[in-house]
Enzyme design. Structure first.
Site, PDB file in Angstrom:
ATOM      1  N   GLU A 128       0.538  53.407 -35.723  1.00  0.00           N
ATOM      2  CA  GLU A 128       1.853  53.244 -36.356  1.00  0.00           C
ATOM      3  C   GLU A 128       2.469  51.883 -36.020  1.00  0.00           C
ATOM      4  O   GLU A 128       3.136  51.274 -36.846  1.00  0.00           O
ATOM      5  CB  GLU A 128       2.802  54.362 -35.907  1.00  0.00           C
ATOM      6  CG  GLU A 128       2.402  55.748 -36.368  1.00  0.00           C
ATOM      7  CD  GLU A 128       2.494  55.923 -37.885  1.00  0.00           C
ATOM      8  OE1 GLU A 128       1.782  55.205 -38.605  1.00  0.00           O
ATOM      9  OE2 GLU A 128       3.264  56.787 -38.332  1.00  0.00           O
ATOM     10  N   THR A 181       7.150  50.485 -44.895  1.00  0.00           N
ATOM     11  CA  THR A 181       7.981  50.975 -43.788  1.00  0.00           C
ATOM     12  C   THR A 181       8.604  49.790 -43.045  1.00  0.00           C
ATOM     13  O   THR A 181       9.789  49.823 -42.698  1.00  0.00           O
ATOM     14  CB  THR A 181       7.140  51.838 -42.823  1.00  0.00           C
ATOM     15  OG1 THR A 181       6.614  52.928 -43.568  1.00  0.00           O
ATOM     16  CG2 THR A 181       7.972  52.378 -41.681  1.00  0.00           C
TER      17      THR A 181
END
Ligand code: HSE
Length: 306
Positions: A128, A181
């Site tokens: 991530e 993101t």
């Protein structure tokens, strides 16, 4: 065991009120991966189908998460990874999390489960970090634990699995625009007012209590976001209308899935979830944006062997 084939679920992060701390795993949408032990050290991505993503180990979230596990392990060999993507990158339903969490979960199975699920979350968070610049755990935790999860604390990492009411279904619509993101994090404010904080933590507590007691009304009332949604929804065409129509069609609540552009609704029962999906679809048909719709039961087990 020398090789394993797995299903890695899509996930909805934030769930309106819980930015970076709440997430839930879905049942009907996810990727598949095959992980093989090799005598050769290190990690190689040997196949990547379904999405155009980098295959170099250090550029690939599964590669980076896997290397974090290898570093912590005394295993002397390596792994080969095949990735079959069904989750679109940049869709907001945990595409990078599925690959990161899937890689480390499968490797742990092949190594005789030497790491705890909490440790696997820590490794998967490195994927991530590569994808979004921030090692958030609200997608990888539900992918690994299954069901709903709360990241009570990042330092030290403390993740609480939350039970899910039997009749809870998610509807997700993915308008075919890409929102990175990393970009949708940059536009957020770094400070909040005490007034907004009070509303937000009231809702987090309410949502958790509603999930524990299967109180669907309370779950619905708690699906509010006073901090992130007002800013990010600007990036999603038709958001307000989709939300309004979803609620009119019977959804308990509706919000942005992760960092968007997907929009999710939670519903009591599959019938309502399907009806909400139809209502959401109509908005994007009218606007003229292509979309995918997923209706899914909550996935209580997370990543699983196929
Ligand atoms: N909590 C993360 C964010 C999830 O909203 O940026 C990204 O999927």
């Amino acid at each position: 065991m020398e090789a394993i084939k797995i299903f890695c679920p899509a996930t909805i992060a934030n769930i309106s009120c819980g930015f970076d701390v709440l997430g839930v795993a879905l049942d009907s949408v996810g990727d598949e991966m095959v992980i093989r032990k090799t005598v050769e050290k290190g990690i190689r991505i040997t196949k990547l189908e379904g999405q155009d993503l980098p295959m170099e180990t250090l550029q690939n979230v599964a590669g980076v998460a896997g290397l974090a596990l290898l570093e912590a392990s005394d295993y002397q060999g390596g792994f080969e990874i095949e990735i079959y993507k069904n989750i679109k990158a940049g869709s907001g339903i945990g595409s990078s999390a599925a690959s990161s969490a899937g890689a480390v979960w499968a490797m742990n199975e092949l190594l005789g489960r030497s790491f705890s699920t909490m440790e696997l979350v820590r490794f998967a968070m490195e994927g991530e970090r590569l994808a979004s610049g921030v090692a958030h755990a609200d997608n990888v935790a539900p992918a690994l634990f299954g069901g709903f999860t709360l990241v009570r604390s990042y330092e030290p990492l403390d993740i609480i699995p939350i039970p899910n009411p039997e009749e809870l279904y998610a509807t997700v619509i993915h308008p075919q625009i890409e929102v990175k993101t990393s970009d949708s994090r940059k536009i957020l404010k770094t400070n909040i007012t005490l007034k907004d904080g009070i509303k937000q933590w009231g809702n987090v507590g309410g949502l958790i209590a509603g999930l524990f007691t299967s109180d669907y009304g309370l779950i619905g009332r708690s699906l509010e976001d006073h901090i992130v949604e007002p800013i990010r929804s600007i990036l999603i065409p038709g958001f307000d209308k989709v939300k309004q129509e979803a609620i009119l069609a019977g959804a308990l609540g509706c919000g942005i899935s992760g960092s968007g552009p997907s929009i999710f609704a939670l519903n009591k029962g599959e019938k309502t979830a399907l009806k909400v999906g139809k209502a959401m679809k109509r908005i994007y048909q009218d606007i003229g944006i292509d979309f995918d719709v997923h209706v899914s039961k909550i996935n209580s087990e997370g990543i699983k062997r196929l």
